[in-house]
Enzyme design. Structure first.
Site, PDB file in Angstrom:
ATOM      1  N   ARG A  33      50.409  41.866  37.398  1.00  0.00           N
ATOM      2  CA  ARG A  33      50.310  43.173  38.045  1.00  0.00           C
ATOM      3  C   ARG A  33      51.678  43.811  38.234  1.00  0.00           C
ATOM      4  NH1 ARG A  33      46.021  40.144  39.094  1.00  0.00           N
ATOM      5  NH2 ARG A  33      44.019  41.057  39.752  1.00  0.00           N
ATOM      6  N   GLY A 101      42.677  36.386  30.031  1.00  0.00           N
ATOM      7  CA  GLY A 101      41.640  37.338  30.401  1.00  0.00           C
ATOM      8  C   GLY A 101      42.154  38.359  31.401  1.00  0.00           C
ATOM      9  N   ARG A 129      35.357  35.508  25.057  1.00  0.00           N
ATOM     10  CA  ARG A 129      35.020  35.923  26.414  1.00  0.00           C
ATOM     11  C   ARG A 129      34.455  37.340  26.454  1.00  0.00           C
ATOM     12  NH1 ARG A 129      39.880  34.215  30.332  1.00  0.00           N
ATOM     13  NH2 ARG A 129      38.328  34.819  31.880  1.00  0.00           N
ATOM     14  N   SER A 174      34.564  39.976  40.784  1.00  0.00           N
ATOM     15  CA  SER A 174      35.616  39.828  39.785  1.00  0.00           C
ATOM     16  C   SER A 174      36.798  40.713  40.129  1.00  0.00           C
ATOM     17  CB  SER A 174      35.098  40.175  38.383  1.00  0.00           C
ATOM     18  OG  SER A 174      36.166  40.221  37.454  1.00  0.00           O
ATOM     19  N   GLN A 176      39.361  40.937  38.294  1.00  0.00           N
ATOM     20  CA  GLN A 176      39.793  41.545  37.044  1.00  0.00           C
ATOM     21  C   GLN A 176      39.089  42.873  36.811  1.00  0.00           C
ATOM     22  OE1 GLN A 176      39.110  38.664  33.958  1.00  0.00           O
ATOM     23  NE2 GLN A 176      40.654  37.236  34.711  1.00  0.00           N
ATOM     24  N   ASP A 327      39.431  29.808  40.621  1.00  0.00           N
ATOM     25  CA  ASP A 327      40.210  29.059  39.633  1.00  0.00           C
ATOM     26  C   ASP A 327      40.433  27.611  40.032  1.00  0.00           C
ATOM     27  OD1 ASP A 327      40.508  31.124  37.809  1.00  0.00           O
ATOM     28  OD2 ASP A 327      42.283  31.921  38.820  1.00  0.00           O
ATOM     29  N   LYS A 354      34.986  31.928  32.183  1.00  0.00           N
ATOM     30  CA  LYS A 354      36.442  31.887  32.269  1.00  0.00           C
ATOM     31  C   LYS A 354      37.002  31.462  30.911  1.00  0.00           C
ATOM     32  CE  LYS A 354      38.130  32.522  36.033  1.00  0.00           C
ATOM     33  NZ  LYS A 354      38.588  33.804  36.630  1.00  0.00           N
ATOM     34  N   ARG A 358      33.719  26.465  32.492  1.00  0.00           N
ATOM     35  CA  ARG A 358      34.395  25.418  33.258  1.00  0.00           C
ATOM     36  C   ARG A 358      33.423  24.461  33.944  1.00  0.00           C
ATOM     37  NH1 ARG A 358      39.486  29.047  35.597  1.00  0.00           N
ATOM     38  NH2 ARG A 358      40.848  28.637  33.805  1.00  0.00           N
TER      39      ARG A 358
END
Length: 448
Positions: A33, A101, A129, A174, A176, A327, A354, A358
């Protein structure tokens, strides 16, 4: 195989006590960022503590491709001279985001309301993804995406000529997606509103405010409502990147599990939207002390003192906590396997999209190491017995956190635990091997 690396098989052996100071790298989320907002600002942004993993370096290269001047001064010390909101130039080459991602989704958001086109690609993992979760809301601004079936990379995004502001409710928790929409909203007139029913990490909101954007965050019956006033004049800033709590999780959990260990991890972010793992570990009985709490670069940080914790017990992690530790579930599953009793991880379906699936990756590797578990689409249940037989070679699936989690397991399993490829670790934690070796961990590379 990653486009950046050839496979690096690795193995971890049962280790003696871990001791020392674990200076983990800068936070990956904040590093991405800082580079992007520096590129969207006028004037110079000075970043210290930047994570120099492959993911972040790919974002730095992308910002150069869009016209910003990005210079490495020294280790972790970078300067960005930006082009201002709406000032991105059209890249002359394909933007390769490697394994990231976060990088590709935030960069798409940052360019989506500028009338230029860019083509994005990544490694074998990233190209699998889903990108529809990003391109769908960006289309509301007027951007157009053309890619492979399922909206997967490689993908070309054509930015909106006359962008319009958007009101968007996140269909999944999310950060993202939220961040991509907010970054797109920077170059749209009026107010862009994002509603998140479940709170996610808030680094973008904090940093936007720090760079001069008008942004308001309120709680309502719908959830957290984030309102951004479009077309601000962002101004270059000094950004001190705190140490990454997601990277710190690996030496922290290793120290909790390896008998006799005591380590310190200085300057780790204590952002409440990233703190779920540490809350959970303490609930399980982990001996973690937070010392010297302070504020750095708009983020709360503290030094972690961590000791071996022999009486760990299974717990249930509530679904509403999942976003704050999304994560960290892979390494938590290792701790759960070494605890006594059953640990139920709820609300974890986001893990399936992810860098790898995972849940499946950890489940198959743990089973190969002798752990009993069950999974559903949205839960992972692990029956801990206080010991793990080990002795397996686990697939990392081009996923850095899967590789590191199984290597930590190898430090305490009865037999060594290997991973088929540790190369992806460099995407987020390039100093993982020397850092862990310096604490006393027995982790080594093996012949391919």
């Amino acid at each position: 195989m990653s486009v950046h690396s050839t496979p690096i098989p690795m193995i971890a052996h049962k280790s003696g006590p871990l001791a020392g100071v674990a200076e983990v790298p800068g936070d990956k989320s904040i590093s991405h960022r800082a580079l992007i907002l520096g590129a969207l600002s006028v004037g110079e942004t000075h970043i210290t503590g930047l994570l120099e993993g492959e993911d972040v370096i790919d974002t730095a290269k992308a910002m150069r491709a869009f016209g910003a001047t990005v210079t490495r001064v020294a280790e972790g010390d970078w300067r960005v001279n930006g082009v201002g909101v709406g000032g991105f130039a059209e890249p002359t080459q394909v933007i390769d985001c490697g394994n990231s991602g976060t990088g590709v989704r935030l960069i798409m958001g940052a360019m989506a309301t500028t009338p230029i086109a860019a083509t994005f690609t990544g490694d074998a993992s990233l190209n699998k993804r889903p990108m529809g979760r990003i391109t769908d809301p960006l289309a509301l601004f007027g951007a157009r995406a053309v890619g492979r079936a399922g909206g997967r990379l490689p993908l070309t995004l054509v930015g909106a000529v006359d962008p319009v502001p958007v009101r968007y409710t996140l269909p999944m928790p999310s950060a993202q997606v939220k961040s991509a929409v907010l970054l797109a909203g920077l170059n749209a007139p009026g107010e862009t509103v994002v509603i998140e029913p479940e709170p996610t990490r808030d680094h973008t909101e904090r940093m936007l405010r720090g760079f001069g954007a008008e942004i308001d965050v309120t709680d309502s019956a719908e959830g957290r409502v984030i309102t951004l006033k479009g077309q601000p004049d962002l101004t270059g800033q000094s950004v001190a990147v705190p140490r990454d709590p997601s990277s710190a999780a690996f030496p922290v959990c290793a120290a909790i599990l390896v008998p006799g260990s005591e380590i310190t991890v200085p300057g780790v972010s204590r952002n409440p939207t990233r703190d779920g793992l540490y809350i959970t570990l303490i609930e399980m009985g982990a001996d973690i002390a937070f010392e010297n709490p302070r504020d750095e670069g708009g983020e709360p940080v503290a030094d972690l003192r961590v000791k071996y914790s022999p009486a760990l017990k299974g717990v249930t992690t509530p679904a509403e906590r999942a976003a704050s530790m999304i994560d960290e579930f892979p390494i938590l599953s290792v701790v759960a396997a070494m605890a006594q009793g059953t640990t139920v991880m709820q609300g974890v379906k986001e893990l399936r999209v992810k860098e790898s699936d995972r849940i499946d990756a950890m489940a198959r590797g743990l089973e190969a190491c002798g752990v009993t578990l069950e999974e559903t689409e949205d839960t992972l249940t692990i029956h801990g017995t206080g010991a793990v037989p080990g002795g397996a070679v686990c697939e990392s699936r081009l996923d850095h956190r899967i590789a590191m989690s199984f290597l930590v397991l190898g430090l305490v399993a009865d037999q060594p635990v290997a991973v088929d490829d540790g190369a992806p670790i460099a995407t987020s934690f390039p100093v993982f091997e020397p850092l862990m070796a310096g604490l006393g961990a027995r982790i080594e590379r093996t012949a391919p």
